[in-house]
Design a protein around this motif. Structure first.
Motif, PDB file in Angstrom:
ATOM      1  N   ALA A   1       0.822  -1.203   0.000  1.00 59.38           N
ATOM      2  CA  ALA A   1       0.000   0.000   0.000  1.00 59.38           C
ATOM      3  C   ALA A   1       0.859   1.257   0.000  1.00 59.38           C
ATOM      4  N   ALA A   2       2.209   1.088  -0.076  1.00 59.94           N
ATOM      5  CA  ALA A   2       3.107   2.237   0.069  1.00 59.94           C
ATOM      6  C   ALA A   2       2.896   3.263  -1.042  1.00 59.94           C
ATOM      7  N   ALA A   3       2.661   2.788  -2.266  1.00 55.27           N
ATOM      8  CA  ALA A   3       2.480   3.723  -3.383  1.00 55.27           C
ATOM      9  C   ALA A   3       1.235   4.568  -3.175  1.00 55.27           C
ATOM     10  N   GLN A   4       0.159   3.914  -2.716  1.00 54.55           N
ATOM     11  CA  GLN A   4      -1.084   4.625  -2.441  1.00 54.55           C
ATOM     12  C   GLN A   4      -0.881   5.651  -1.332  1.00 54.55           C
ATOM     13  N   LEU A   5      -0.129   5.215  -0.303  1.00 55.66           N
ATOM     14  CA  LEU A   5       0.133   6.111   0.832  1.00 55.66           C
ATOM     15  C   LEU A   5       0.932   7.325   0.379  1.00 55.66           C
ATOM     16  N   SER A   6       1.976   7.095  -0.447  1.00 57.42           N
ATOM     17  CA  SER A   6       2.802   8.212  -0.925  1.00 57.42           C
ATOM     18  C   SER A   6       1.968   9.187  -1.739  1.00 57.42           C
ATOM     19  N   ALA A   7       1.107   8.638  -2.597  1.00 57.33           N
ATOM     20  CA  ALA A   7       0.273   9.500  -3.436  1.00 57.33           C
ATOM     21  C   ALA A   7      -0.653  10.343  -2.574  1.00 57.33           C
ATOM     22  N   ALA A   8      -1.243   9.702  -1.557  1.00 54.64           N
ATOM     23  CA  ALA A   8      -2.151  10.438  -0.678  1.00 54.64           C
ATOM     24  C   ALA A   8      -1.382  11.514   0.086  1.00 54.64           C
ATOM     25  N   ALA A   9      -0.196  11.137   0.587  1.00 55.63           N
ATOM     26  CA  ALA A   9       0.596  12.083   1.378  1.00 55.63           C
ATOM     27  C   ALA A   9       0.962  13.305   0.547  1.00 55.63           C
ATOM     28  N   ARG A  10       1.233  13.073  -0.721  1.00 53.00           N
ATOM     29  CA  ARG A  10       1.551  14.212  -1.599  1.00 53.00           C
ATOM     30  C   ARG A  10       0.367  15.176  -1.711  1.00 53.00           C
ATOM     31  N   ARG A  11      -0.871  14.660  -1.535  1.00 54.67           N
ATOM     32  CA  ARG A  11      -2.044  15.536  -1.568  1.00 54.67           C
ATOM     33  C   ARG A  11      -2.223  16.309  -0.267  1.00 54.67           C
ATOM     34  N   TRP A  12      -1.753  15.703   0.829  1.00 58.24           N
ATOM     35  CA  TRP A  12      -1.925  16.380   2.127  1.00 58.24           C
ATOM     36  C   TRP A  12      -0.898  17.500   2.312  1.00 58.24           C
ATOM     37  N   LEU A  13       0.300  17.293   1.694  1.00 57.38           N
ATOM     38  CA  LEU A  13       1.421  18.198   1.962  1.00 57.38           C
ATOM     39  C   LEU A  13       1.123  19.674   1.693  1.00 57.38           C
ATOM     40  N   PRO A  14       0.483  20.014   0.565  1.00 60.05           N
ATOM     41  CA  PRO A  14       0.264  21.447   0.316  1.00 60.05           C
ATOM     42  C   PRO A  14      -0.469  22.141   1.459  1.00 60.05           C
ATOM     43  N   ARG A  15      -1.208  21.353   2.275  1.00 62.35           N
ATOM     44  CA  ARG A  15      -1.978  21.968   3.368  1.00 62.35           C
ATOM     45  C   ARG A  15      -1.248  21.891   4.701  1.00 62.35           C
ATOM     46  N   LEU A  16      -0.091  21.205   4.714  1.00 59.27           N
ATOM     47  CA  LEU A  16       0.571  20.930   5.998  1.00 59.27           C
ATOM     48  C   LEU A  16       1.116  22.198   6.642  1.00 59.27           C
ATOM     49  N   GLU A  17       1.722  23.083   5.792  1.00 60.88           N
ATOM     50  CA  GLU A  17       2.402  24.249   6.373  1.00 60.88           C
ATOM     51  C   GLU A  17       1.429  25.231   7.004  1.00 60.88           C
ATOM     52  N   ALA A  18       0.300  25.432   6.321  1.00 58.27           N
ATOM     53  CA  ALA A  18      -0.656  26.437   6.811  1.00 58.27           C
ATOM     54  C   ALA A  18      -1.489  25.922   7.980  1.00 58.27           C
ATOM     55  N   LEU A  19      -1.240  24.662   8.375  1.00 55.75           N
ATOM     56  CA  LEU A  19      -2.050  24.007   9.404  1.00 55.75           C
ATOM     57  C   LEU A  19      -2.012  24.766  10.732  1.00 55.75           C
TER      58      LEU A  19
END
Lengths: 400, 400
Positions: free
Chosen positions: A64-82
């Motif tokens: 499931a690592a590829a799926q996890l990496s893809a999902a994480a890449r979607r979360w990242l743009p929002r991580l800094e402004a959190l």
């Protein structure tokens, strides 16, 4: 019941901003690592993800690592402004709070969503949302409802609320708003699930209604944090929450394509009963309801008692079988019925001709006449017999 | 096809006067001995029956002798006055004829009634009733129908008849009459099954209609001989014929207690599809239809194509799936949908903020924008991006 630790509340508030509603990778990760640990993991792997490297996490199988990496890449743009502390502060100023699976108040029905369950709920109103939703029915439908739809919604929602059941809906114009209002008018409880942040009531024209229902022991609920806009995709995801928290979902009016059918499909997928209110086949506003009935996806419901019949237990909430008025001749045996049919209204007939007319023997006719006379349906006139009740003649065709 | 022998016609005409509709003992006896022989047997045993002695018949097991004796005692009062030649003469003067299972024209569906099949049919109209009923739908309902019921009946019956299907009904006022008339108006065929003799059209107000449908290639049919009165019990028995000869039965409007529900129950018992047209839940005239839908006894049908869907074969009569208008954004992937939702209507947004708003990576947003631009849904404005289609915003809530 223990209050969850503040860092759990913060982490889940953060996750509800990072991931879009229904993100099953986020749901599975948070369930697997815990919300705080999942957030720490994301911060740790952020540099690697930015470099387009694959990442793994404890408890996540390598497949499931590829799926996890893809999902994480979607979360990242929002991580800094959190900034969950700021979000929770906004909520507190509104008089609201968040609910998490680790604390009290979490609606039990959400467990059926599995990894698609919301990461937290942002709520204004009653803290024990779980108790409020324990006996609840979703009443949903078209924004562009007809006067007929408004009438039936008010009857059904009012009756359901008066019976002590919570009315769940989506806070929209049309059927939703009428359902919320009818529940309030019955001194009942009602809960609105919004697609956007609860600090921006949508539609704005229902802002007062939403405040009123939260003040009246109900709640306004969303899975997205304050300031989030209600997008089309979020509306569709919001529908799964309405379906999951309610014991049954009832569609009052819905066009052939309607968001209400999406909610109904979610409810059916979660094995919750679905009801649809029929309407004139000439009304486009009922086409979606008839579609549900026709496909067998919904049960036909015509009033509040039939709605409660979907969810109630026998002897407490079950609908009483409606019955037409009793008529003379009801409950007669076929033989008595045939003798009664053969009896003339005016000119008396003798046993012999009655037997021929009824297709019975003379002794059967004699016995039948005795019982019909006792029942006040036949009378001796001279040496013959007549009917006493003319009503049956005018209504004796079997077609009402 | 051979014409049956005159004595068979006479014997069956006699039996239809001796036994009431649905008399399964008569049906079984006639099937077992043959109609002529069964009549001879009855004349032979008549003296014994008059002396209250038990009787037997070839092919009837001794265990059924008591039942047979009881039934025969009911036939006897009618035996003396029997005059099938006179009855057939009456019919001939009307331009009618009888059909029997031994001859051409006998509707195939009646075989499913077993011993309760009619002993013969008295007919005015088309001689090949079997062909007329091969593709047929019963359209029935309340005598006291509403303007809505009349409208829907006319639409459904007219459409069914225009598609080449025969409309079967009961010749009564209300739904029945509208169904017959609509079929005639569509230049279609329609058949009325009466509860009384076909020489006394009932109700009298429909006499012209009944004559017209027989003249227009249809038929007026009854299982009881001329001069028989339409009694309540005969109406209920007549309903089994409507159900048996039709490939499906559709109830348009029916009160909670209605003879139409009896016909529907017969159809369901014969494994014929049953349809019910929904109506306003506020209308008592639709309560019976909703009752059928709610109990799962009927499929929801809203127009002629859905009625034909009950009986038709795939590719010929199947209803086209009605569809709403296409909307911008239909058929987009979830990713494209989320990018589209995130696109602002007025002030252009850059890739970075679009990624945060959509919960996607920048590269996903870039790829989505390219495809949305090709689809005419997104436009570059300076260094940022906007929507091109404002319709989606006003209709983007998922609730229609």
């Amino acid at each position: 019941v223990n209050r969850p630790a503040p860092e759990v509340l913060h982490a889940r508030a953060a996750w509800s901003r990072l991931a879009e509603p229904g993100d099953t990778v986020a749901g599975a990760l948070v369930a697997s690592l815990g919300p705080v640990e999942a957030l720490s993991w994301l911060r740790e792997v952020a540099p690697a993800i930015r470099c387009e490297e694959g990442v793994g996490a404890a408890g996540v199988p390598p497949s499931a690592a590829a799926q996890l990496s893809a999902a994480a890449r979607r979360w990242l743009p929002r991580l800094e402004a959190l900034d969950p502390v700021r979000d929770l502060g906004t909520l507190e100023r509104l008089g609201g709070f968040i609910l998490v699976p680790e604390g009290p108040g979490w609606p039990t029905g959400l467990a059926d969503l599995g990894a698609a369950a919301p990461l937290c709920l942002w709520v204004c109103g009653a803290p024990r949302l779980d108790l409020l939703l324990d006996r609840s029915v979703a009443i949903i439908g078209a924004r562009a409802c007809t006067a007929y739809g408004e009438h039936v919604t008010a009857e059904v929602a009012g009756g359901v609320a008066a019976a002590g059941w919570t009315v769940v809906s989506g806070g929209a114009y049309g059927v939703d708003a009428v359902a919320h209002r009818a529940a309030l008018a019955s001194d009942g409880r009602t809960v609105a699930f919004l697609a956007g942040g609860i600090d921006r009531p949508y539609p704005a024209g229902n802002a007062r209604l939403l405040r009123a229902l939260a003040d009246a022991g109900g709640a306004v609920v969303s899975e997205v944090p304050p300031a989030s806009v209600p997008s089309k995709v979020r509306f569709l995801q919001r529908n799964r929450l309405i379906a999951a928290v309610s014991r049954a979902t009832v569609v009052v009016e819905a066009a052939w394509r309607s968001g209400a059918l999406n909610t109904a499909a979610h409810a059916a997928g979660l094995l919750r009963p679905v009801g649809a209110v029929p309407g004139p086949v000439t009304s486009a506003a009922s086409a979606g309801c008839h579609r549900l009935l026709r496909s067998g996806s919904a049960v036909c419901v015509t009033d509040a008692s039939e709605v409660l019949d979907l969810v109630g237990s026998i002897g407490t909430d079950l609908a009483a079988e409606p019955r037409g008025p009793q008529r003379p001749g009801d409950g007669l045996s076929l033989e008595l019925r045939r003798a009664l049919d053969a009896l003339p209204v005016r000119r008396p007939a003798d046993l012999d001709s009655l037997a021929r007319a009824a297709g019975l023997t003379e002794s059967e006719v004699r016995s039948a006449l005795g019982r019909l006379e006792l029942a006040g349906l036949a009378a001796r006139v001279g040496t013959g017999w007549c009917r006493t009740n003319v009503l049956i003649v005018s209504d004796g065709t079997g077609q009402v």
